[in-house]
Design an enzyme around this catalytic site. Structure first.
Site, PDB file in Angstrom:
ATOM      1  N   ASN A   1      15.365  69.891 -25.921  1.00  0.00           N
ATOM      2  CA  ASN A   1      14.823  70.794 -24.891  1.00  0.00           C
ATOM      3  C   ASN A   1      15.393  72.183 -25.181  1.00  0.00           C
ATOM      4  OD1 ASN A   1      14.877  70.648 -21.226  1.00  0.00           O
ATOM      5  ND2 ASN A   1      13.348  71.461 -22.589  1.00  0.00           N
TER       6      ASN A   1
ATOM      7  N   ASN B   1      10.150  79.139 -17.150  1.00  0.00           N
ATOM      8  CA  ASN B   1       9.395  78.290 -18.058  1.00  0.00           C
ATOM      9  C   ASN B   1       8.561  79.132 -19.022  1.00  0.00           C
ATOM     10  OD1 ASN B   1      10.211  75.763 -16.871  1.00  0.00           O
ATOM     11  ND2 ASN B   1       8.869  76.256 -15.142  1.00  0.00           N
TER      12      ASN B   1
ATOM     13  N   CYS C   1      17.544  72.977 -14.451  1.00  0.00           N
ATOM     14  CA  CYS C   1      17.314  72.292 -15.726  1.00  0.00           C
ATOM     15  C   CYS C   1      18.643  71.724 -16.196  1.00  0.00           C
ATOM     16  CB  CYS C   1      16.728  73.235 -16.766  1.00  0.00           C
ATOM     17  SG  CYS C   1      16.568  72.475 -18.400  1.00  0.00           S
TER      18      CYS C   1
ATOM     19  N   ASN D   1      14.441  69.816  -8.154  1.00  0.00           N
ATOM     20  CA  ASN D   1      13.067  70.088  -8.560  1.00  0.00           C
ATOM     21  C   ASN D   1      12.302  68.772  -8.516  1.00  0.00           C
ATOM     22  OD1 ASN D   1      14.294  68.917 -10.749  1.00  0.00           O
ATOM     23  ND2 ASN D   1      13.614  70.401 -12.243  1.00  0.00           N
TER      24      ASN D   1
ATOM     25  N   ASN E   1       6.954  67.749 -12.034  1.00  0.00           N
ATOM     26  CA  ASN E   1       7.261  67.236 -13.363  1.00  0.00           C
ATOM     27  C   ASN E   1       6.822  65.772 -13.419  1.00  0.00           C
ATOM     28  OD1 ASN E   1       9.018  69.548 -14.510  1.00  0.00           O
ATOM     29  ND2 ASN E   1       9.968  69.135 -12.539  1.00  0.00           N
TER      30      ASN E   1
ATOM     31  N   CYS F   1      14.145  66.145 -20.820  1.00  0.00           N
ATOM     32  CA  CYS F   1      14.321  66.819 -19.533  1.00  0.00           C
ATOM     33  C   CYS F   1      15.503  66.164 -18.833  1.00  0.00           C
ATOM     34  CB  CYS F   1      13.062  66.706 -18.688  1.00  0.00           C
ATOM     35  SG  CYS F   1      13.217  67.417 -17.032  1.00  0.00           S
TER      36      CYS F   1
ATOM     37  N   THR G   1      16.927  66.772 -15.710  1.00  0.00           N
ATOM     38  CA  THR G   1      16.660  66.342 -14.336  1.00  0.00           C
ATOM     39  C   THR G   1      15.660  65.191 -14.329  1.00  0.00           C
ATOM     40  OG1 THR G   1      14.997  68.097 -14.103  1.00  0.00           O
ATOM     41  CG2 THR G   1      17.212  68.560 -13.262  1.00  0.00           C
TER      42      THR G   1
END
Length: 269
Positions: free
Chosen positions: A15, A66, A75, A150, A183, A210, A212
């Protein structure tokens, strides 16, 4: 007017983000910079832009934009990379750092080999809400909604290889049930307390990993009786270890942080 901005490209399990120390290089329009710099053919190429700054509530602050210019709440992969950045670039000598994010204060614990940060553990806090989503029969599966600061939508499947993430990701991200978008994770239990997961990130699309999302997947797996409280989440870009502490309810995430390169880019404002 154009200014030269120093940046560092880093990744956590694939990422990848562009990191800028705004204590030295303030950026007035980060949304615009994120869009331009994240482009792989005409910019640096990344999943987004991360700004490191001052905080009155913690050691440092983090803002994340983003690749489409939208601002993210949190993040996990970026927070690990910030820990490495802060220590190795001499902004702090601490091996436990507090980080101010839009989803609250996060605690980073750095694991060192000499003066090099190899892995970082992040206290991601307590999952804020969970729910089961059945889509009223629109899709042939049940999903688990989890907020880690998130929003995430986790769906378990028997074989993750047959999931068309490019098709299902945007459909679920922008589904009317999620007015702020979400997401999207598809996951498969591949062994005792081991999960294979792929992710469509809100605002970025398919990414290698990712943090999270790995946490949300671990929560969903335990809540649905699929795993225990400690799991390894295997993503396209690598593996994260997720622990959900029964006593405190906090989620911790441990994984690598990798510097790719330093550079300078022109910022037009």
């Amino acid at each position: 007017m154009a200014r030269a901005i120093q940046f560092t490209k880093m990744h956590g399990t694939g990422n990848d983000y562009i990191y800028v120390n705004t204590l030295r290089f303030p950026i007035a329009r980060p949304e615009k910079a994120a869009i331009e710099w994240s482009a792989y053919h005409t910019g640096i190429g990344s999943d987004g832009l991360v700004l490191i700054g001052h905080s009155d509530k913690a050691d440092f602050s983090m803002r994340i934009f983003n690749a489409d210019g939208s601002e993210a709440m949190m993040c996990g992969n970026a927070s690990r990379c910030i820990g490495k950045y802060l220590y190795e670039y001499g902004l702090t000598s601490k091996n436990v750092i507090t980080l101010d994010t839009l989803s609250g204060i996060k605690i980073l614990e750095l694991h060192l080999e000499g003066r090099t940060v190899e892995t970082v553990t992040v206290d991601m806090g307590v999952p804020l809400e969970t729910d089961t989503i059945d889509f009223d029969g629109e899709f042939p599966f049940l999903s688990t909604q989890v907020s880690m600061g998130n929003p995430h939508l986790v769906t378990f499947v028997d074989d993750i290889r047959i999931v068309n993430l490019s098709e299902m990701g945007p459909k679920l991200e922008k589904h009317p049930l999620f007015p702020d978008r979400t997401n999207v994770e598809f996951a498969q239990i591949t062994g005792e307390n081991t999960i294979r997961m792929r992710v469509w990130e809100r605002g970025s699309g398919i990414t290698q990993a990712c943090g999270t999302g790995a946490c949300a997947t671990a929560v969903a797996a335990h809540l649905t009786g699929r795993t225990g409280r400690t799991v390894n989440v295997v993503m396209d870009g690598g593996t994260l270890t997720i622990e959900w502490d029964e006593a405190t309810g906090h989620i911790s995430m441990t994984g690598p942080a990798v510097k790719v390169f330093d550079g300078t880019i022109e910022l037009r404002e």
